[in-house]
Design an enzyme around this catalytic site. Structure first.
Site, mmCIF file in Angstrom:
data_model
loop_
_atom_site.group_PDB
_atom_site.id
_atom_site.type_symbol
_atom_site.label_atom_id
_atom_site.label_comp_id
_atom_site.label_asym_id
_atom_site.label_seq_id
_atom_site.Cartn_x
_atom_site.Cartn_y
_atom_site.Cartn_z
ATOM 1 N N ASP A 1 0.963 -1.084 0.194
ATOM 2 C CA ASP A 1 -0.065 -0.066 0.076
ATOM 3 C C ASP A 1 1.037 1.130 0.096
ATOM 4 O OD1 ASP A 1 -2.491 1.382 -0.071
ATOM 5 O OD2 ASP A 1 -2.630 1.188 2.242
ATOM 6 N N HIS B 1 2.228 3.051 -9.031
ATOM 7 C CA HIS B 1 1.901 1.674 -9.151
ATOM 8 C C HIS B 1 3.140 1.119 -9.933
ATOM 9 C CE1 HIS B 1 -1.784 2.229 -7.472
ATOM 10 N NE2 HIS B 1 -2.320 2.594 -8.783
ATOM 11 N N LEU C 1 11.244 -20.210 -4.529
ATOM 12 C CA LEU C 1 9.982 -19.164 -3.607
ATOM 13 C C LEU C 1 8.816 -19.519 -4.331
ATOM 14 C CD1 LEU C 1 9.510 -16.779 -1.647
ATOM 15 C CD2 LEU C 1 10.137 -15.142 -3.754
HETATM 16 C C1 IPE Z 1 -5.379 -2.734 -0.143
HETATM 17 O O1 IPE Z 1 -5.150 -1.530 -0.227
HETATM 18 C C2 IPE Z 1 -5.331 -3.389 -1.461
HETATM 19 C C3 IPE Z 1 -4.008 -3.530 -2.100
HETATM 20 C C4 IPE Z 1 -3.049 -3.249 -1.449
HETATM 21 C C5 IPE Z 1 -3.922 -4.289 -3.439
HETATM 22 P P1 IPE Z 1 -6.162 -0.104 -0.362
HETATM 23 O O2 IPE Z 1 -5.638 1.067 -0.446
HETATM 24 O O3 IPE Z 1 -7.387 -0.481 -1.524
HETATM 25 O O4 IPE Z 1 -7.092 -0.345 1.129
HETATM 26 P P2 IPE Z 1 -7.870 0.563 1.968
HETATM 27 O O5 IPE Z 1 -8.903 1.133 0.935
HETATM 28 O O6 IPE Z 1 -6.908 1.743 2.178
HETATM 29 O O7 IPE Z 1 -8.341 -0.214 2.752
HETATM 30 C C1 IPE Z 2 -1.735 0.130 -3.384
HETATM 31 O O1 IPE Z 2 -1.338 1.416 -3.280
HETATM 32 C C2 IPE Z 2 -1.959 -0.587 -4.755
HETATM 33 C C3 IPE Z 2 -3.470 -0.946 -4.950
HETATM 34 C C4 IPE Z 2 -4.355 -0.670 -4.242
HETATM 35 C C5 IPE Z 2 -3.656 -1.227 -6.521
HETATM 36 P P1 IPE Z 2 -2.727 2.471 -3.284
HETATM 37 O O2 IPE Z 2 -3.007 2.882 -4.742
HETATM 38 O O3 IPE Z 2 -3.753 2.062 -2.551
HETATM 39 O O4 IPE Z 2 -2.045 3.844 -2.851
HETATM 40 P P2 IPE Z 2 -2.694 4.721 -1.796
HETATM 41 O O5 IPE Z 2 -2.966 4.026 -0.427
HETATM 42 O O6 IPE Z 2 -3.608 5.499 -2.221
HETATM 43 O O7 IPE Z 2 -1.387 5.669 -1.553
HETATM 44 MG MG MG Z 3 -4.259 2.262 -0.511
#
Ligand code: IPE
Ligand code: IPE
Ligand code: MG
Length: 250
Positions: A18, A35, A129
């Site tokens: 995240d 990403h 792995l």
């Molecule tokens: C969780 O992150 C999903 C992934 C890292 C793929 P999100 O950014 O979607 O989660 P929330 O919305 O903060 O709970």
């Molecule tokens: C996690 O990073 C990746 C996905 C959920 C696809 P985020 O896109 O949720 O990044 P933040 O949390 O908005 O910074």
């Molecule tokens: Mg996120």
């Protein structure tokens, strides 16, 4: 400090990758640049994992709830995942990494599904792995699907875990350590059953900045903890591990 591998060395580590969006926004970049940078972090972590005693790494790439995001971001993530997997196959083979993708496939773009099949079959014999990428994954949905297959049957916990592992494809074992980057302290519907006794490490570091060194630190932290699984400490010392991965189907 070198890591002491006595005791459990075949770890199942799960990562909630995240913070990509915030990392990019802070730099005045579009979220997709985050990403993209995040895919490089995953590459670094996959490289570092085996030497740290990790045998399975499950990484959360896209949740069922992530479909709520703007179409532009979702499309870019899907394209990036397809590109990442295609590009990664030679490296996975070189590093002997077996790739599996867990989660739904019926809503993914055809090109992505095709490259998932390609990567899974190309790497099926790799044994250093096991990398499980969770795409269009929901822990609740996995449990619900597995439960549907138990209808009318009296299943044991062990049998249910086998059914759940098959539902997720690529098998599963209990998660030993779950790491979430980006500062949030929640599971966001990831591996809910499998994390029943996982040790949790939350770091404020955004995923694009996460390195093999950070994984080493998280595993150090994990190894200092005492896992009791509900028992008392003294009893654990004299008892075989009842939570061993033998209970889980691969
Ligand atoms: C969780 O992150 C999903 C992934 C890292 C793929 P999100 O950014 O979607 O989660 P929330 O919305 O903060 O709970
Ligand atoms: C996690 O990073 C990746 C996905 C959920 C696809 P985020 O896109 O949720 O990044 P933040 O949390 O908005 O910074
Ligand atoms: Mg996120």
């Amino acid at each position: 400090m070198p890591i002491n591998f006595t005791g459990q060395s075949k770890l199942h580590v799960a990562v909630i990758m995240d913070g990509n969006g915030r990392w990019a926004t802070e730099r005045g970049l579009p979220r997709i640049a985050g990403h993209q940078a995040g895919s490089e972090s995953l590459r670094r972590v996959v490289r570092a994992a085996p030497e740290l005693g990790v045998s399975t790494l499950t990484a959360y790439a896209f949740s069922c709830d992530n479909w709520k995001r703007p179409a532009e971001e979702v499309d870019a993530i899907m394209a990036l995942l397809a590109w990442y997997l295609a590009d990664e196959i030679p490296r996975l083979l070189e590093d002997r990494v077996r790739l599996s993708v867990i989660g739904r496939r019926d809503r993914l773009p055809e090109a992505l599904v095709a490259v998932i099949h390609q990567a899974e079959s190309a790497t099926s014999g790799c044994d250093k792995l096991h990398l499980r990428l969770a795409i269009d994954y929901s822990g609740r949905e996995s449990i619900l699907t597995a439960t549907g297959q138990c209808a009318g049957r009296d299943v044991t916990m062990e049998r249910f875990e086998q059914i759940l592992a098959a539902t997720n494809r690529g098998g599963a074992q209990p998660v030993d350590l779950l790491v979430r980057t980006g500062g949030e302290q929640r599971l966001s519907d990831f591996l809910l059953w499998e994390c029943a006794y996982a040790e949790l490490v939350f770091t404020r570091r955004m995923w694009p900045e996460f390195t093999g060194q950070d994984l080493t630190k998280a595993i150090h932290d994990f190894r200092r903890r005492e896992r009791r699984f509900g028992d008392v400490p003294a009893a654990l010392a004299n008892r075989p591990d009842t939570h061993s991965r033998e209970r889980w189907l691969h």
